[in-house]
Design a protein around this motif. Structure first.
Motif, PDB file in Angstrom:
ATOM      1  N   GLU A  48       0.831  -1.209   0.000  1.00 17.94           N
ATOM      2  CA  GLU A  48       0.000   0.000   0.000  1.00 17.94           C
ATOM      3  C   GLU A  48       0.863   1.255   0.000  1.00 17.94           C
ATOM      4  OE1 GLU A  48      -2.514  -0.767   3.366  1.00 17.94           O
ATOM      5  OE2 GLU A  48      -3.977  -1.871   2.138  1.00 17.94           O
ATOM      6  N   LEU A  49       1.955   1.238   0.739  1.00 16.10           N
ATOM      7  CA  LEU A  49       2.890   2.378   0.728  1.00 16.10           C
ATOM      8  C   LEU A  49       3.533   2.547  -0.648  1.00 16.10           C
ATOM      9  CD1 LEU A  49       4.721   2.124   4.161  1.00 16.10           C
ATOM     10  CD2 LEU A  49       3.174   3.928   3.399  1.00 16.10           C
ATOM     11  N   ALA A  50       3.837   1.450  -1.303  1.00 12.29           N
ATOM     12  CA  ALA A  50       4.407   1.525  -2.647  1.00 12.29           C
ATOM     13  C   ALA A  50       3.426   2.162  -3.624  1.00 12.29           C
ATOM     14  CB  ALA A  50       4.807   0.133  -3.125  1.00 12.29           C
ATOM     15  N   VAL A  51       2.159   1.806  -3.509  1.00  7.68           N
ATOM     16  CA  VAL A  51       1.129   2.418  -4.356  1.00  7.68           C
ATOM     17  C   VAL A  51       1.108   3.927  -4.134  1.00  7.68           C
ATOM     18  CG1 VAL A  51      -1.357   2.607  -4.755  1.00  7.68           C
ATOM     19  CG2 VAL A  51      -0.312   0.351  -4.497  1.00  7.68           C
ATOM     20  N   LEU A  52       1.118   4.335  -2.888  1.00  6.56           N
ATOM     21  CA  LEU A  52       1.066   5.760  -2.561  1.00  6.56           C
ATOM     22  C   LEU A  52       2.349   6.497  -2.950  1.00  6.56           C
ATOM     23  CD1 LEU A  52      -0.630   5.572   0.944  1.00  6.56           C
ATOM     24  CD2 LEU A  52      -1.680   6.278  -1.221  1.00  6.56           C
ATOM     25  N   SER A  53       3.466   5.813  -2.966  1.00 14.78           N
ATOM     26  CA  SER A  53       4.744   6.468  -3.252  1.00 14.78           C
ATOM     27  C   SER A  53       4.997   6.678  -4.743  1.00 14.78           C
ATOM     28  CB  SER A  53       5.897   5.667  -2.650  1.00 14.78           C
ATOM     29  OG  SER A  53       6.121   4.486  -3.393  1.00 14.78           O
ATOM     30  N   CYS A  54       4.250   6.020  -5.592  1.00 11.17           N
ATOM     31  CA  CYS A  54       4.492   6.113  -7.034  1.00 11.17           C
ATOM     32  C   CYS A  54       3.959   7.440  -7.591  1.00 11.17           C
ATOM     33  CB  CYS A  54       3.827   4.950  -7.763  1.00 11.17           C
ATOM     34  SG  CYS A  54       4.119   5.007  -9.555  1.00 11.17           S
ATOM     35  N   PRO A  55       4.854   8.324  -8.064  1.00 10.19           N
ATOM     36  CA  PRO A  55       4.404   9.608  -8.580  1.00 10.19           C
ATOM     37  C   PRO A  55       3.609   9.489  -9.880  1.00 10.19           C
ATOM     38  CG  PRO A  55       6.770   9.394  -8.874  1.00 10.19           C
ATOM     39  CD  PRO A  55       6.307   8.200  -8.095  1.00 10.19           C
ATOM     40  N   GLU A  56       3.776   8.392 -10.593  1.00  6.93           N
ATOM     41  CA  GLU A  56       3.062   8.189 -11.854  1.00  6.93           C
ATOM     42  C   GLU A  56       1.745   7.430 -11.673  1.00  6.93           C
ATOM     43  OE1 GLU A  56       4.292   9.842 -14.260  1.00  6.93           O
ATOM     44  OE2 GLU A  56       6.203  10.230 -13.285  1.00  6.93           O
ATOM     45  N   ARG A  57       1.494   6.967 -10.452  1.00  2.00           N
ATOM     46  CA  ARG A  57       0.306   6.152 -10.159  1.00  2.00           C
ATOM     47  C   ARG A  57       0.238   4.915 -11.063  1.00  2.00           C
ATOM     48  NH1 ARG A  57       0.696   8.039  -5.782  1.00  2.00           N
ATOM     49  NH2 ARG A  57      -0.370   9.892  -5.116  1.00  2.00           N
ATOM     50  N   ALA A  58       1.407   4.306 -11.252  1.00  2.00           N
ATOM     51  CA  ALA A  58       1.516   3.132 -12.118  1.00  2.00           C
ATOM     52  C   ALA A  58       1.258   1.827 -11.379  1.00  2.00           C
ATOM     53  CB  ALA A  58       2.903   3.102 -12.759  1.00  2.00           C
ATOM     54  N   ILE A  59       1.134   1.875 -10.053  1.00  2.00           N
ATOM     55  CA  ILE A  59       0.971   0.664  -9.248  1.00  2.00           C
ATOM     56  C   ILE A  59      -0.439   0.618  -8.683  1.00  2.00           C
ATOM     57  CG2 ILE A  59       1.836  -0.629  -7.260  1.00  2.00           C
ATOM     58  CD1 ILE A  59       4.435   1.009  -7.562  1.00  2.00           C
ATOM     59  N   SER A  60      -1.028  -0.569  -8.724  1.00  4.48           N
ATOM     60  CA  SER A  60      -2.355  -0.737  -8.128  1.00  4.48           C
ATOM     61  C   SER A  60      -2.432  -2.066  -7.390  1.00  4.48           C
ATOM     62  CB  SER A  60      -3.443  -0.674  -9.203  1.00  4.48           C
ATOM     63  OG  SER A  60      -3.263  -1.688 -10.164  1.00  4.48           O
ATOM     64  N   LEU A  61      -3.311  -2.114  -6.426  1.00  2.77           N
ATOM     65  CA  LEU A  61      -3.600  -3.325  -5.658  1.00  2.77           C
ATOM     66  C   LEU A  61      -5.052  -3.709  -5.901  1.00  2.77           C
ATOM     67  CD1 LEU A  61      -2.026  -2.654  -2.151  1.00  2.77           C
ATOM     68  CD2 LEU A  61      -1.308  -4.361  -3.804  1.00  2.77           C
ATOM     69  N   ARG A  62      -5.291  -4.993  -6.026  1.00  2.00           N
ATOM     70  CA  ARG A  62      -6.655  -5.492  -6.222  1.00  2.00           C
ATOM     71  C   ARG A  62      -6.858  -6.736  -5.373  1.00  2.00           C
ATOM     72  NH1 ARG A  62      -5.748  -5.312 -12.570  1.00  2.00           N
ATOM     73  NH2 ARG A  62      -5.278  -3.094 -12.701  1.00  2.00           N
ATOM     74  N   GLU A  63      -8.078  -6.920  -4.965  1.00  2.00           N
ATOM     75  CA  GLU A  63      -8.419  -8.124  -4.213  1.00  2.00           C
ATOM     76  C   GLU A  63      -8.248  -9.345  -5.119  1.00  2.00           C
ATOM     77  OE1 GLU A  63      -9.324  -8.577  -1.007  1.00  2.00           O
ATOM     78  OE2 GLU A  63      -9.101  -6.442  -0.621  1.00  2.00           O
TER      79      GLU A  63
END
Length: 65
Positions: A48-63
């Protein structure tokens, strides 16, 4: 949870690797990709921190389904 990286959006800032080094690896261009898509329960907070840290918003988490 599963983690995804949009390779086209990734610009190689590597912030995800700094916040969750066991979840990401980098290719020859420095772009990120997940080591594995399934995120272990003990690493969900780091993901979740990695998602928030990405300035390009290239990372997502899904169930997982």
């Amino acid at each position: 949870m599963k983690i995804y990286v949009d390779y086209e959006q990734c610009q190689g800032h590597a912030r995800c690797g700094q916040t969750a080094p066991t979840l990401f690896e980098f290719d020859e261009q420095g772009k990120s990709r997940p080591v594995q898509t399934a995120v272990p329960d003990d690493l969900v907070d780091a993901a979740e921190l990695a998602v928030l840290s990405c300035p390009e918003r290239a990372i997502s988490l899904r169930e997982q389904s």
